[in-house]
Design an enzyme around this catalytic site. Structure first.
Site, PDB file in Angstrom:
ATOM      1  N   ARG A   1       0.733  -1.136  -0.064  1.00  0.00           N
ATOM      2  CA  ARG A   1      -0.047  -0.063  -0.160  1.00  0.00           C
ATOM      3  C   ARG A   1       0.896   1.269   0.178  1.00  0.00           C
ATOM      4  NH1 ARG A   1      -3.278  -1.675   5.449  1.00  0.00           N
ATOM      5  NH2 ARG A   1      -1.070  -2.285   5.701  1.00  0.00           N
TER       6      ARG A   1
ATOM      7  N   LYS B   1       2.810   1.630   7.182  1.00  0.00           N
ATOM      8  CA  LYS B   1       3.368   0.782   8.372  1.00  0.00           C
ATOM      9  C   LYS B   1       4.380   1.628   9.123  1.00  0.00           C
ATOM     10  CE  LYS B   1       2.141  -3.068   8.888  1.00  0.00           C
ATOM     11  NZ  LYS B   1       0.946  -3.584   9.524  1.00  0.00           N
TER      12      LYS B   1
ATOM     13  N   TYR C   1       0.554   3.786  10.773  1.00  0.00           N
ATOM     14  CA  TYR C   1       0.219   2.913  11.618  1.00  0.00           C
ATOM     15  C   TYR C   1       1.644   2.526  12.316  1.00  0.00           C
ATOM     16  CZ  TYR C   1      -4.158   1.043   9.430  1.00  0.00           C
ATOM     17  OH  TYR C   1      -5.463   1.041   8.886  1.00  0.00           O
TER      18      TYR C   1
ATOM     19  N   HIS D   1       1.647   0.672  15.842  1.00  0.00           N
ATOM     20  CA  HIS D   1       1.630  -0.448  16.749  1.00  0.00           C
ATOM     21  C   HIS D   1       2.848  -0.507  17.646  1.00  0.00           C
ATOM     22  CE1 HIS D   1      -2.054  -1.811  14.953  1.00  0.00           C
ATOM     23  NE2 HIS D   1      -1.582  -1.483  13.655  1.00  0.00           N
TER      24      HIS D   1
ATOM     25  N   GLU E   1      -3.864   3.805  14.423  1.00  0.00           N
ATOM     26  CA  GLU E   1      -4.454   2.835  15.057  1.00  0.00           C
ATOM     27  C   GLU E   1      -5.039   3.406  16.469  1.00  0.00           C
ATOM     28  OE1 GLU E   1      -1.363   2.612  14.942  1.00  0.00           O
ATOM     29  OE2 GLU E   1      -0.104   2.131  16.604  1.00  0.00           O
TER      30      GLU E   1
ATOM     31  N   ASP F   1      -4.877 -11.975  13.836  1.00  0.00           N
ATOM     32  CA  ASP F   1      -3.828 -10.824  14.231  1.00  0.00           C
ATOM     33  C   ASP F   1      -4.131 -10.442  15.732  1.00  0.00           C
ATOM     34  OD1 ASP F   1      -6.431  -9.492  13.949  1.00  0.00           O
ATOM     35  OD2 ASP F   1      -5.546  -7.562  13.216  1.00  0.00           O
TER      36      ASP F   1
HETATM   37  N1  NAD Z   1      -6.266 -10.688   9.322  1.00  0.00           N
HETATM   38  C1  NAD Z   1      -6.417  -9.413   9.007  1.00  0.00           C
HETATM   39  O1  NAD Z   1      -6.020  -9.160   7.833  1.00  0.00           O
HETATM   40  C2  NAD Z   1      -7.213  -8.323   9.496  1.00  0.00           C
HETATM   41  C3  NAD Z   1      -7.650  -7.396   8.806  1.00  0.00           C
HETATM   42  C4  NAD Z   1      -8.431  -6.404   9.679  1.00  0.00           C
HETATM   43  C5  NAD Z   1      -9.129  -6.885  10.954  1.00  0.00           C
HETATM   44  N2  NAD Z   1      -8.678  -7.983  11.489  1.00  0.00           N
HETATM   45  C6  NAD Z   1      -9.024  -8.316  12.919  1.00  0.00           C
HETATM   46  O2  NAD Z   1     -10.272  -8.744  12.725  1.00  0.00           O
HETATM   47  C7  NAD Z   1     -10.755  -8.906  14.220  1.00  0.00           C
HETATM   48  C8  NAD Z   1     -12.274  -8.049  14.138  1.00  0.00           C
HETATM   49  O3  NAD Z   1     -12.189  -6.849  13.768  1.00  0.00           O
HETATM   50  P1  NAD Z   1     -13.567  -5.812  13.908  1.00  0.00           P
HETATM   51  O4  NAD Z   1     -13.038  -4.525  13.207  1.00  0.00           O
HETATM   52  O5  NAD Z   1     -14.660  -6.752  13.104  1.00  0.00           O
HETATM   53  O6  NAD Z   1     -13.807  -5.891  15.206  1.00  0.00           O
HETATM   54  P2  NAD Z   1     -15.285  -5.121  16.023  1.00  0.00           P
HETATM   55  O7  NAD Z   1     -14.742  -4.632  17.435  1.00  0.00           O
HETATM   56  O8  NAD Z   1     -15.707  -4.543  15.008  1.00  0.00           O
HETATM   57  O9  NAD Z   1     -16.229  -6.510  16.327  1.00  0.00           O
HETATM   58  C9  NAD Z   1     -15.846  -7.586  17.142  1.00  0.00           C
HETATM   59  C10 NAD Z   1     -16.938  -8.237  17.394  1.00  0.00           C
HETATM   60  O10 NAD Z   1     -16.739  -9.455  18.197  1.00  0.00           O
HETATM   61  C11 NAD Z   1     -18.057  -9.642  19.065  1.00  0.00           C
HETATM   62  N3  NAD Z   1     -17.506 -10.542  20.100  1.00  0.00           N
HETATM   63  C12 NAD Z   1     -16.682 -10.328  21.228  1.00  0.00           C
HETATM   64  N4  NAD Z   1     -16.557 -11.432  22.009  1.00  0.00           N
HETATM   65  C13 NAD Z   1     -17.400 -12.461  21.488  1.00  0.00           C
HETATM   66  C14 NAD Z   1     -17.622 -13.685  21.804  1.00  0.00           C
HETATM   67  N5  NAD Z   1     -17.331 -14.197  22.824  1.00  0.00           N
HETATM   68  N6  NAD Z   1     -18.594 -14.192  21.078  1.00  0.00           N
HETATM   69  C15 NAD Z   1     -19.077 -13.846  19.850  1.00  0.00           C
HETATM   70  N7  NAD Z   1     -18.683 -12.346  19.439  1.00  0.00           N
HETATM   71  C16 NAD Z   1     -17.742 -11.859  20.376  1.00  0.00           C
HETATM   72  C17 NAD Z   1     -18.184  -8.191  19.605  1.00  0.00           C
HETATM   73  O11 NAD Z   1     -19.582  -8.231  20.243  1.00  0.00           O
HETATM   74  C18 NAD Z   1     -18.308  -7.459  18.351  1.00  0.00           C
HETATM   75  O12 NAD Z   1     -19.492  -7.370  17.573  1.00  0.00           O
HETATM   76  C19 NAD Z   1      -9.793  -7.824  14.899  1.00  0.00           C
HETATM   77  O13 NAD Z   1      -9.007  -8.845  15.694  1.00  0.00           O
HETATM   78  C20 NAD Z   1      -9.076  -7.220  14.141  1.00  0.00           C
HETATM   79  O14 NAD Z   1      -7.856  -6.890  14.380  1.00  0.00           O
HETATM   80  C21 NAD Z   1      -7.633  -8.739  10.954  1.00  0.00           C
END
Ligand code: NAD
Length: 370
Positions: free
Chosen positions: A15, A75, A94, A96, A118, A270
């Protein structure tokens, strides 16, 4: 202000911090933008695009960092970039910092104003510069999952939408936040049967309204998760507990009871992942199989679609870039609570409590240092 945009050097990062439309807006507002040659190439934005928008394209990263009052990146700087850090530089990216004491020390030693994407908050208390990447990863999770369900990729050979006379695939999304909602949207659009599990009943109520009852909303508990994963062709993990490791909601025993050739995409990897059998993977080796279930656990999914990700990220970051350029950093920090919360290092101090805490360093309130 002179704004610098270096090419990202972190492994697999494709990016770029500012796109040509942003350059044009900055130049129209009377600022100068210097961009490192080929900075936007991997996001399909050429040197010509930047030049036509009014940027000066420079041959070396050092020239960009040295000329700029504010550097806008994607980054955090990697060690080979530390030599560019200098007094009075504003760095917007970002960061971190919590697990990165060497970078933190380099920012402090060089009295860089480090503003982290972040930790910026909007007036609703959400983190607006994390949202776009969750949107990308959530939507991508279904596309990736559909592809791994193909036989060639180790899946059980199921077409997500089915065909007339053959039922569609069952998609189970765990977590109904940004990732989960975007995953549900795409899965539904592709014709799958979607169930979405969240702990927050109010969120489930909202989702029931948003999707007009076309997805099954389920309250999160281990009994429900066991049942839902057992029937699923594709499980998507999108759970987040802010500031903590993701809870392991899908246990190894549950995975072993899933259909052979089913697919897990653990987007929450992550933060450690919400599936017990998940471990981080990379774009070069994205998947592996446990108990006949294909796992895809790439920690930086948006890097696979850099054109979209760059545009999504910069749509969100650019208003802050413009504000910092227009007001100057001190006034912007004074007048914008969100930007103030973004400041992690200032005048040689750590100014973000969680970073200071995780590194055993003292913290100072940025407002007291202005
Ligand atoms: N792998 C990647 O490339 C990548 C990219 C972007 C985001 N992410 C990750 O994805 C994850 C989710 O991000 P987001 O922006 O959707 O977060 P968010 O805060 O918008 O959503 C998280 C949801 O999880 C729910 N939750 C919490 N505990 C729970 C449980 N025990 N059972 C069921 N649901 C539960 C919450 O109520 C909330 O609705 C984060 O860890 C983020 O860092 C990863």
């Amino acid at each position: 202000m002179i704004i610098g945009v270096p090419k990202e050097v972190k492994d697999h990062e494709s990016r770029v911090g500012i796109v040509p439309s942003g350059v044009k807006a900055l130049v129209d507002a009377g600022h100068q933008v210097v961009v490192e040659a080929h900075a936007g190439e991997l996001s399909s934005m050429s040197n010509d695009d930047y030049q036509q928008a009014g940027a000066e394209v420079l041959g070396s990263a050092a020239d960009v960092w040295n000329r700029a009052d504010m550097v806008v990146k994607v980054k955090e700087p990697v060690p080979s970039e530390f030599k560019h850090l200098r007094k009075d530089l504003v760095l917007f990216t970002y960061l971190h910092l919590a697990p990165l004491p060497d970078l933190t020390d380099a920012l402090l030693k060089n009295t860089v104003t480090g503003i982290a994407y972040e930790t910026i908050r909007d007036p609703h208390g959400t983190l607006p510069l994390l949202t776009p990447m969750s949107e990308v990863a959530g939507r991508m999770s279904v596309q990736v999952g559909a592809s791994y369900l193909e036989k060639e990729k180790g899946g059980r050979g199921v077409l997500l939408g089915g065909v007339p006379g053959v039922p569609p695939a069952q998609v189970c999304v765990i977590g109904g936040g940004i990732v989960g909602t975007n995953a549900a949207k795409i899965a539904l659009g592709m014709g799958a049967v979607v169930s979405l599990i969240d702990l927050n009943l109010n969120r489930l109520r909202e989702l029931d309204d948003i999707f007009n009852g076309r997805i099954y909303t389920l309250a999160s508990n281990s009994y429900t998760i066991a049942k839902a994963t057992q029937h699923a062709d594709l499980v998507i993990g999108g759970v987040l507990i802010p500031g903590a490791s993701a809870p392991k909601l899908v246990t190894r025993a549950m995975v072993s009871k899933m259909k052979k050739g089913a697919v897990i995409v653990d987007v929450a990897i992550d933060q450690g992942g919400c599936i017990e059998t998940a471990h981080p993977t990379t774009h070069s080796e994205p998947s592996y199989t446990v108990d006949g279930v294909v796992h895809y656990c790439v920690t930086n999914m948006p890097a696979a679609v850099p054109h979209t990700s760059t545009l999504a990220l910069t749509n969100a970051t650019f208003p802050y870039v413009m504000k910092l350029a227009r007001m100057g950093v001190t006034k912007a920090i004074q007048s914008d609570n969100g930007i103030r919360e973004g400041v992690n290092t200032f005048k040689g101090n750590v100014t973000y409590a969680a970073v200071a805490q995780s590194q055993g360093k003292p913290t100072k309130n940025v407002s007291d240092l202005l």
